[in-house]
Design an enzyme around this catalytic site. Structure first.
Site, PDB file in Angstrom:
ATOM      1  N   HIS A 128      14.993  71.929  50.092  1.00 25.04           N
ATOM      2  CA  HIS A 128      15.387  70.616  49.569  1.00 25.04           C
ATOM      3  C   HIS A 128      14.829  69.498  50.456  1.00 25.04           C
ATOM      4  O   HIS A 128      15.226  69.345  51.606  1.00 25.04           O
ATOM      5  CB  HIS A 128      16.913  70.549  49.535  1.00 25.04           C
TER       6      HIS A 128
ATOM      7  N   GLU B 184      10.548  71.421  47.550  1.00 21.84           N
ATOM      8  CA  GLU B 184      10.839  70.318  46.627  1.00 21.84           C
ATOM      9  C   GLU B 184      10.094  69.030  46.964  1.00 21.84           C
ATOM     10  O   GLU B 184       9.945  68.685  48.134  1.00 21.84           O
ATOM     11  CB  GLU B 184      12.350  70.000  46.645  1.00 21.84           C
TER      12      GLU B 184
ATOM     13  N   ASP C  26      10.467  64.950  45.687  1.00 23.79           N
ATOM     14  CA  ASP C  26      11.004  63.858  44.865  1.00 23.79           C
ATOM     15  C   ASP C  26       9.882  62.838  44.766  1.00 23.79           C
ATOM     16  O   ASP C  26       9.292  62.463  45.785  1.00 23.79           O
ATOM     17  CB  ASP C  26      12.208  63.198  45.552  1.00 23.79           C
TER      18      ASP C  26
ATOM     19  N   HIS D 251      12.542  60.196  48.504  1.00 23.13           N
ATOM     20  CA  HIS D 251      13.704  60.494  47.668  1.00 23.13           C
ATOM     21  C   HIS D 251      14.152  59.347  46.777  1.00 23.13           C
ATOM     22  O   HIS D 251      14.556  59.549  45.640  1.00 23.13           O
ATOM     23  CB  HIS D 251      14.894  60.943  48.536  1.00 23.13           C
TER      24      HIS D 251
ATOM     25  N   GLU E  19      10.562  66.726  41.367  1.00 28.53           N
ATOM     26  CA  GLU E  19      11.510  65.890  40.620  1.00 28.53           C
ATOM     27  C   GLU E  19      10.908  64.520  40.335  1.00 28.53           C
ATOM     28  O   GLU E  19      10.389  63.855  41.228  1.00 28.53           O
ATOM     29  CB  GLU E  19      12.815  65.702  41.407  1.00 28.53           C
TER      30      GLU E  19
HETATM   31  O1  G3P Z   1      16.853  67.792  42.799  1.00 23.22           O
HETATM   32  C1  G3P Z   1      17.952  68.552  43.179  1.00 23.22           C
HETATM   33  C2  G3P Z   1      18.633  67.715  44.122  1.00 23.22           C
HETATM   34  O2  G3P Z   1      17.635  67.318  45.023  1.00 23.22           O
HETATM   35  C3  G3P Z   1      19.210  66.554  43.405  1.00 23.22           C
HETATM   36  O3  G3P Z   1      19.690  65.684  44.275  1.00 23.22           O
HETATM   37  O4  G3P Z   1      19.567  63.418  45.032  1.00 23.22           O
HETATM   38  O5  G3P Z   1      18.779  65.230  46.497  1.00 23.22           O
HETATM   39  O6  G3P Z   1      17.430  64.544  44.543  1.00 23.22           O
HETATM   40  P1  G3P Z   1      18.803  64.677  45.112  1.00 23.22           P
HETATM   41 CA    CA Z   2      15.703  66.077  44.305  1.00 28.57          CA
END
Ligand code: G3P
Ligand code: CA
Length: 320
Positions: free
Chosen positions: A10, A37, A39, A52, A144
């Site tokens: 993450h 991941e 973002d 993020h 994402e």
């Molecule tokens: O994308 C899964 C998780 O990362 C969602 O929360 O706010 O950390 O992007 P966030």
């Molecule tokens: Ca995320």
């Protein structure tokens, strides 16, 4: 659906280094997760960058370098800065906007002199694909799209931009080692139906009280009828962990039927976010927390800031 549970790093190994920096991603890679991941938001010149928030102020020195560039709400929006300007920013550990203090005080020092910067999506993919080549491994990407409706209001098309980059790097079909994720269902439907993307897509589920996505009813997505709708356009769901095991503050967690209902509709389930330094009250330890989710709830994967600890858990539990 994945046959074995997966670990998604993450924001990288964000428990150890400032989130979404290349150093943080390289460290995550070495820990052996299944996916890393990203973002993604867009710059003023339409370039996809890995950060993020739509805002730059809680992870960078933007306010010090560009004091006059904040909007009326006091925030510094990535979409107001060119890539060249953003590349000149220094990135640090996430701080709380109100206090200026680190959100996770035991993590990397927020005032370290070490230089980190915001990567482009291309730079991050080339890091991961480069490491796949040099190590012989095949770690995937889990991308994402942040705030597509906001980007559209700013005249930016984040769906086309991100899918174009992914396609150029070979991620385009169901078999690609790649997931797309988004909190906004309209954006996933658009990519699936209008842009004809074959990539695996995950509907993220937030809480209606968060007010990040006005007009989206997450409570409905947590019902069998809502999941019927999600199953028409997505391959899985990414719920908040509390929607699977509700924290009752010191008591046993209240287990919901969300995983069972999702599996009945062939939707995989990848909850977020598992943090070694922020365990719900019912978890006796990080391993105990993971045991509840993998063994009791039967999830297919998790997002974690501590991929090393989650990989070690799956090894001990005999999954790999
Ligand atoms: O994308 C899964 C998780 O990362 C969602 O929360 O706010 O950390 O992007 P966030
Ligand atoms: Ca995320």
């Amino acid at each position: 659906m994945e046959k074995k549970p997966i670990i998604i790093a993450h924001r990288g190994a964000s428990g150890y280094l400032p989130e979404h920096t290349i150093a943080c991603k390289a460290m995550a890679y070495a820990m052996g997760p299944d996916f890393i991941e990203q973002d993604v938001v867009l710059t003023r010149d339409g370039r996809p960058i890995v950060v993020h928030d739509r805002f730059l102020d809680t992870v960078s020195n933007v306010a010090r370098l560009f004091p006059a560039r904040k909007r009326e709400d006091g925030r510094y929006y990535a979409v107001d800065f060119t890539l060249k300007e953003i590349k000149g920013l220094g990135v640090h550990e996430r701080v709380d906007r109100a206090t200026g203090r680190a959100v996770y005080p035991d993590r990397f020092p927020e005032n370290a002199a070490t230089r980190f910067e915001i990567p482009t999506l291309e730079e991050e993919i080339e890091l991961i694909q480069g490491l796949n080549k040099s190590t012989g491994k095949d770690i995937g990407i889990y991308t994402e799209l942040k705030a597509p409706a906001f980007h559209a209001r700013e005249g930016k098309h984040i769906e086309e931009t991100v899918l174009d980059v992914l396609s150029r790097y070979g991620y385009s079909g169901k078999d690609s080692n790649c997931y797309i994720q988004c909190f906004e269902p309209a954006s996933i439907v658009f990519m699936r139906e209008k842009l004809k993307s074959g990539l695996k897509m995950i509907q993220l589920i937030g809480d209606n009280s968060w007010e990040d996505t006005p007009g989206v009813d997450y409570n409905r997505m947590l019902t069998p009828e809502g999941l019927d709708e999600v199953a028409r356009y997505a391959d899985g769901i990414g719920p908040w962990m509390n929607q699977i095991a509700a924290d009752q503050k010191g008591k046993e967690p209240q287990m919901t039927r969300l995983v069972e209902w999702a599996h009945e509709r062939s939707l995989c389930v990848h909850p977020y976010t598992f943090r070694y330094d922020s365990i719900p009250s019912y978890g006796k330890s990080f391993d105990d927390l993971l045991d509840i989710f993998f063994e009791k709830a039967g999830v297919d994967g998790i997002f974690t800031d501590f991929p090393d600890k989650a990989v070690a858990f799956l090894q001990k539990a005999g999954y790999r």
